[in-house]
Design a protein around this motif. Structure first.
Motif, short mmCIF file in Angstrom:
data_model
loop_
_atom_site.label_atom_id
_atom_site.label_comp_id
_atom_site.label_asym_id
_atom_site.label_seq_id
_atom_site.Cartn_x
_atom_site.Cartn_y
_atom_site.Cartn_z
N TYR A 1 -7.39 3.10 -10.76
CA TYR A 1 -6.89 4.09 -11.71
C TYR A 1 -6.10 3.40 -12.81
O TYR A 1 -5.16 2.64 -12.52
CB TYR A 1 -6.00 5.10 -10.99
CG TYR A 1 -5.21 6.02 -11.88
CD1 TYR A 1 -5.82 7.07 -12.54
CD2 TYR A 1 -3.84 5.81 -12.08
CE1 TYR A 1 -5.10 7.92 -13.36
CE2 TYR A 1 -3.10 6.65 -12.89
CZ TYR A 1 -3.73 7.71 -13.53
OH TYR A 1 -3.01 8.54 -14.35
N GLY B 1 2.23 10.86 -6.59
CA GLY B 1 1.86 9.53 -6.13
C GLY B 1 2.81 8.46 -6.64
O GLY B 1 3.14 7.51 -5.92
N ASP C 1 4.99 5.78 -4.57
CA ASP C 1 4.94 4.34 -4.82
C ASP C 1 6.35 3.76 -4.85
O ASP C 1 6.62 2.69 -4.27
CB ASP C 1 4.25 4.04 -6.14
CG ASP C 1 2.81 4.54 -6.19
OD1 ASP C 1 2.24 4.84 -5.12
OD2 ASP C 1 2.25 4.63 -7.31
N THR D 1 0.82 -1.21 0.00
CA THR D 1 0.00 0.00 0.00
C THR D 1 0.85 1.26 0.00
O THR D 1 1.80 1.39 0.78
CB THR D 1 -0.93 0.02 1.23
OG1 THR D 1 -1.80 -1.11 1.15
CG2 THR D 1 -1.77 1.29 1.27
N TYR E 1 -3.44 3.44 -1.95
CA TYR E 1 -3.47 2.77 -3.26
C TYR E 1 -2.66 1.48 -3.15
O TYR E 1 -1.52 1.50 -2.66
CB TYR E 1 -2.89 3.67 -4.35
CG TYR E 1 -3.30 3.23 -5.74
CD1 TYR E 1 -4.33 3.86 -6.41
CD2 TYR E 1 -2.66 2.16 -6.37
CE1 TYR E 1 -4.74 3.46 -7.67
CE2 TYR E 1 -3.06 1.74 -7.62
CZ TYR E 1 -4.09 2.39 -8.27
OH TYR E 1 -4.49 1.97 -9.52
N GLY F 1 -2.83 7.32 -0.70
CA GLY F 1 -4.13 7.30 -1.36
C GLY F 1 -5.28 6.93 -0.44
O GLY F 1 -6.17 7.74 -0.22
N ARG G 1 1.10 3.04 -9.57
CA ARG G 1 -0.33 3.20 -9.76
C ARG G 1 -0.65 3.49 -11.22
O ARG G 1 0.01 4.28 -11.89
CB ARG G 1 -0.87 4.34 -8.87
CG ARG G 1 -0.29 5.71 -9.17
CD ARG G 1 -0.68 6.71 -8.09
NE ARG G 1 -0.11 6.28 -6.82
CZ ARG G 1 -0.67 6.57 -5.64
NH1 ARG G 1 -1.75 7.32 -5.57
NH2 ARG G 1 -0.11 6.14 -4.52
#
Length: 256
Positions: free
Chosen positions: A104, A126, A130, A43, A48, A46, A95
């Motif tokens: 997404y 983002g 990640d 994870t 995400y 987000g 992502r």
């Protein structure tokens, strides 16, 4: 850039609010006589949920580690067998990429300008988070020799190595956001041309484009990298040539 440190500290702070919650699932199809491959779910901000391939050699560790940052494109592949024989190797999908495309799904072309009107809304905020979260995963693995972890990729590798100093070597194979505000005026090649397409479509946003990408200049991150680094260099006069890369080379805190 006066607010550079605050921008990236905010990313770190946000990432720290989300437990990584890593899950490893054996991939029997990809198991060989020299390595075991796992599907990784983890994870990021987000929140995400990301996906990755994580391969560990057979035998007694700890093993040297290798982190492959995501390419610009929809698909990242299982690491090459030569790498899986030598390293505990992680290929992460950020992502929007295949296997990490729910909720997404990234557009190609189009990803490079998604949310670019503001630094806070830019998709690469983002994406870098990640990459940082995946680096944290490697740093916590008992089967990896923490003194021997390398990172390979485009300038995402520079950003990651600067923000997460767990790496003993950095190899840069290409440049996506380095000096891109200048470079887009000298190139019609994709994906850089996505910025020009967006500027033609929304000319009132041209200054905003350049401000946003300014937070991602690899030369601003390089001073934090003190380990040995290897950079791919193009032809004289090209936007990845020795003259173009000179400010980046000079910025590194370690040997290039």
């Amino acid at each position: 850039m006066s607010d550079f440190d605050a921008y990236w500290s905010a990313v770190d702070d946000e990432l720290a609010r989300y437990p990584a919650a890593p899950e490893l699932e054996l991939s029997p199809l990809r198991k060989t006589d020299y390595a075991t491959v796992y599907h990784l779910k983890i994870t990021s901000i987000g929140p995400y949920r990301l996906f990755g391939y994580y391969s560990v050699p057979h035998g007694n560790g700890p093993f040297p580690g290798l982190y492959l940052t995501p390419r610009y494109g929809s698909v990242n592949h299982v690491p090459d067998y030569t790498e899986r024989k030598r390293y505990a190797v992680l290929q992460i999908m950020h992502r929007g990429q295949r296997l990490a495309d729910k909720p997404y799904a990234a557009a190609y072309p189009g990803l490079l300008t998604d949310g670019i009107d503001t630094p806070e809304g830019y998709i690469y905020r983002g994406i870098v988070a990640d990459c940082l979260r995946a680096a944290e995963f490697l740093a916590g693995r008992d089967e990896i020799d923490q003194s021997r972890i390398g990172i390979n990729g485009d300038d995402l590798a520079i950003l990651t190595a600067a923000r997460r100093p767990i790496f003993s070597a950095v190899q840069v194979t290409g440049y996506l956001l380095y000096r891109v505000a200048e470079g887009r005026l000298r190139s019609e090649a994709y994906p850089t041309e996505e910025l020009n397409d967006y500027a033609r479509c929304c000319p009132d946003q041209e200054a905003a484009i350049d401000r946003t990408v300014g937070f991602y200049g690899a030369e601003l991150f390089a001073p934090a990298i003190s380990v040995q680094s290897q950079l791919a260099v193009g032809d004289d006069g090209a936007i990845n040539g020795p003259e173009w890369l000179a400010p980046l080379v000079e910025a590194f805190g370690g040997t290039v």
